[in-house]
Design a protein around this motif. Sequence first.
Motif, PDB file in Angstrom:
ATOM      1  N   GLN A 161       0.827  -1.208   0.000  1.00 11.69           N
ATOM      2  CA  GLN A 161       0.000   0.000   0.000  1.00 11.69           C
ATOM      3  C   GLN A 161       0.864   1.261   0.000  1.00 11.69           C
ATOM      4  O   GLN A 161       0.514   2.252  -0.638  1.00 11.69           O
ATOM      5  CB  GLN A 161      -0.945   0.016   1.190  1.00 11.69           C
ATOM      6  N   SER A 162       1.991   1.227   0.688  1.00  3.71           N
ATOM      7  CA  SER A 162       2.902   2.376   0.686  1.00  3.71           C
ATOM      8  C   SER A 162       3.432   2.636  -0.724  1.00  3.71           C
ATOM      9  O   SER A 162       3.566   3.784  -1.142  1.00  3.71           O
ATOM     10  CB  SER A 162       4.077   2.141   1.637  1.00  3.71           C
ATOM     11  N   GLY A 163       3.736   1.566  -1.447  1.00  2.00           N
ATOM     12  CA  GLY A 163       4.186   1.702  -2.831  1.00  2.00           C
ATOM     13  C   GLY A 163       3.110   2.303  -3.719  1.00  2.00           C
ATOM     14  O   GLY A 163       3.403   3.133  -4.597  1.00  2.00           O
ATOM     15  N   ILE A 164       1.863   1.897  -3.497  1.00  2.00           N
ATOM     16  CA  ILE A 164       0.750   2.467  -4.270  1.00  2.00           C
ATOM     17  C   ILE A 164       0.638   3.958  -3.995  1.00  2.00           C
ATOM     18  O   ILE A 164       0.486   4.767  -4.918  1.00  2.00           O
ATOM     19  CB  ILE A 164      -0.564   1.739  -3.938  1.00  2.00           C
ATOM     20  N   VAL A 165       0.730   4.348  -2.733  1.00  3.75           N
ATOM     21  CA  VAL A 165       0.657   5.768  -2.370  1.00  3.75           C
ATOM     22  C   VAL A 165       1.773   6.546  -3.054  1.00  3.75           C
ATOM     23  O   VAL A 165       1.542   7.604  -3.651  1.00  3.75           O
ATOM     24  CB  VAL A 165       0.727   5.955  -0.838  1.00  3.75           C
ATOM     25  N   ALA A 166       2.991   6.023  -2.998  1.00  2.55           N
ATOM     26  CA  ALA A 166       4.136   6.719  -3.600  1.00  2.55           C
ATOM     27  C   ALA A 166       3.974   6.847  -5.116  1.00  2.55           C
ATOM     28  O   ALA A 166       4.222   7.921  -5.687  1.00  2.55           O
ATOM     29  CB  ALA A 166       5.429   5.978  -3.271  1.00  2.55           C
ATOM     30  N   GLN A 167       3.541   5.770  -5.777  1.00  2.00           N
ATOM     31  CA  GLN A 167       3.379   5.794  -7.227  1.00  2.00           C
ATOM     32  C   GLN A 167       2.289   6.787  -7.634  1.00  2.00           C
ATOM     33  O   GLN A 167       2.462   7.571  -8.573  1.00  2.00           O
ATOM     34  CB  GLN A 167       3.057   4.391  -7.754  1.00  2.00           C
ATOM     35  N   LEU A 168       1.148   6.760  -6.944  1.00  2.00           N
ATOM     36  CA  LEU A 168       0.061   7.679  -7.275  1.00  2.00           C
ATOM     37  C   LEU A 168       0.463   9.125  -7.017  1.00  2.00           C
ATOM     38  O   LEU A 168       0.172  10.011  -7.820  1.00  2.00           O
ATOM     39  CB  LEU A 168      -1.193   7.329  -6.467  1.00  2.00           C
ATOM     40  N   ALA A 169       1.145   9.375  -5.903  1.00  2.00           N
ATOM     41  CA  ALA A 169       1.548  10.745  -5.581  1.00  2.00           C
ATOM     42  C   ALA A 169       2.573  11.277  -6.581  1.00  2.00           C
ATOM     43  O   ALA A 169       2.473  12.416  -7.042  1.00  2.00           O
ATOM     44  CB  ALA A 169       2.106  10.801  -4.165  1.00  2.00           C
ATOM     45  N   LEU A 170       3.542  10.443  -6.936  1.00  2.00           N
ATOM     46  CA  LEU A 170       4.565  10.876  -7.897  1.00  2.00           C
ATOM     47  C   LEU A 170       3.961  11.133  -9.270  1.00  2.00           C
ATOM     48  O   LEU A 170       4.228  12.160  -9.901  1.00  2.00           O
ATOM     49  CB  LEU A 170       5.682   9.846  -7.998  1.00  2.00           C
ATOM     50  N   SER A 171       3.116  10.226  -9.746  1.00  2.00           N
ATOM     51  CA  SER A 171       2.520  10.429 -11.070  1.00  2.00           C
ATOM     52  C   SER A 171       1.571  11.627 -11.047  1.00  2.00           C
ATOM     53  O   SER A 171       1.467  12.354 -12.037  1.00  2.00           O
ATOM     54  CB  SER A 171       1.824   9.166 -11.564  1.00  2.00           C
ATOM     55  N   ALA A 172       0.882  11.868  -9.920  1.00  2.00           N
ATOM     56  CA  ALA A 172       0.019  13.050  -9.816  1.00  2.00           C
ATOM     57  C   ALA A 172       0.850  14.322  -9.933  1.00  2.00           C
ATOM     58  O   ALA A 172       0.474  15.260 -10.641  1.00  2.00           O
ATOM     59  CB  ALA A 172      -0.735  13.041  -8.488  1.00  2.00           C
ATOM     60  N   HIS A 173       1.996  14.346  -9.271  1.00  2.00           N
ATOM     61  CA  HIS A 173       2.868  15.531  -9.342  1.00  2.00           C
ATOM     62  C   HIS A 173       3.386  15.754 -10.766  1.00  2.00           C
ATOM     63  O   HIS A 173       3.362  16.873 -11.277  1.00  2.00           O
ATOM     64  CB  HIS A 173       4.038  15.394  -8.376  1.00  2.00           C
TER      65      HIS A 173
END
Length: 99
Positions: free
Chosen positions: A74-86
């Motif tokens: 789940q931490s990886g999902i958060v990081a991937q979504l946040a980075l791609s959003a940025h």
Amino acid sequence: MGALTGVPIVALAVPSPLDDALMPLHDHYEDEPAALVRTKEKRGLSRFRYHNAESFFESLDRGFYDRHDEMFYQSGIVAQLALSAHLLDVGLCCKNREA
């Protein structure tokens, strides 16, 4: 300011010391440097991904996982979504490449 959101914003290319170092890579792979172009559509996609990242983060923050490997996933999902959003928000775009 609201009238400006529909107009794409293009970042001006400012020479960087890295340009000389990266140019051989661009030449080798026959690629061009990425362009920053902000659009209303990409900002909408960014907002959607950001809110999804928030949802996953809230479940992590509350401890809604059974095992540690689920927490890391789940931490990886958060990081991937946040980075791609940025990246979408700042306007990073890639050309579609043919395989």
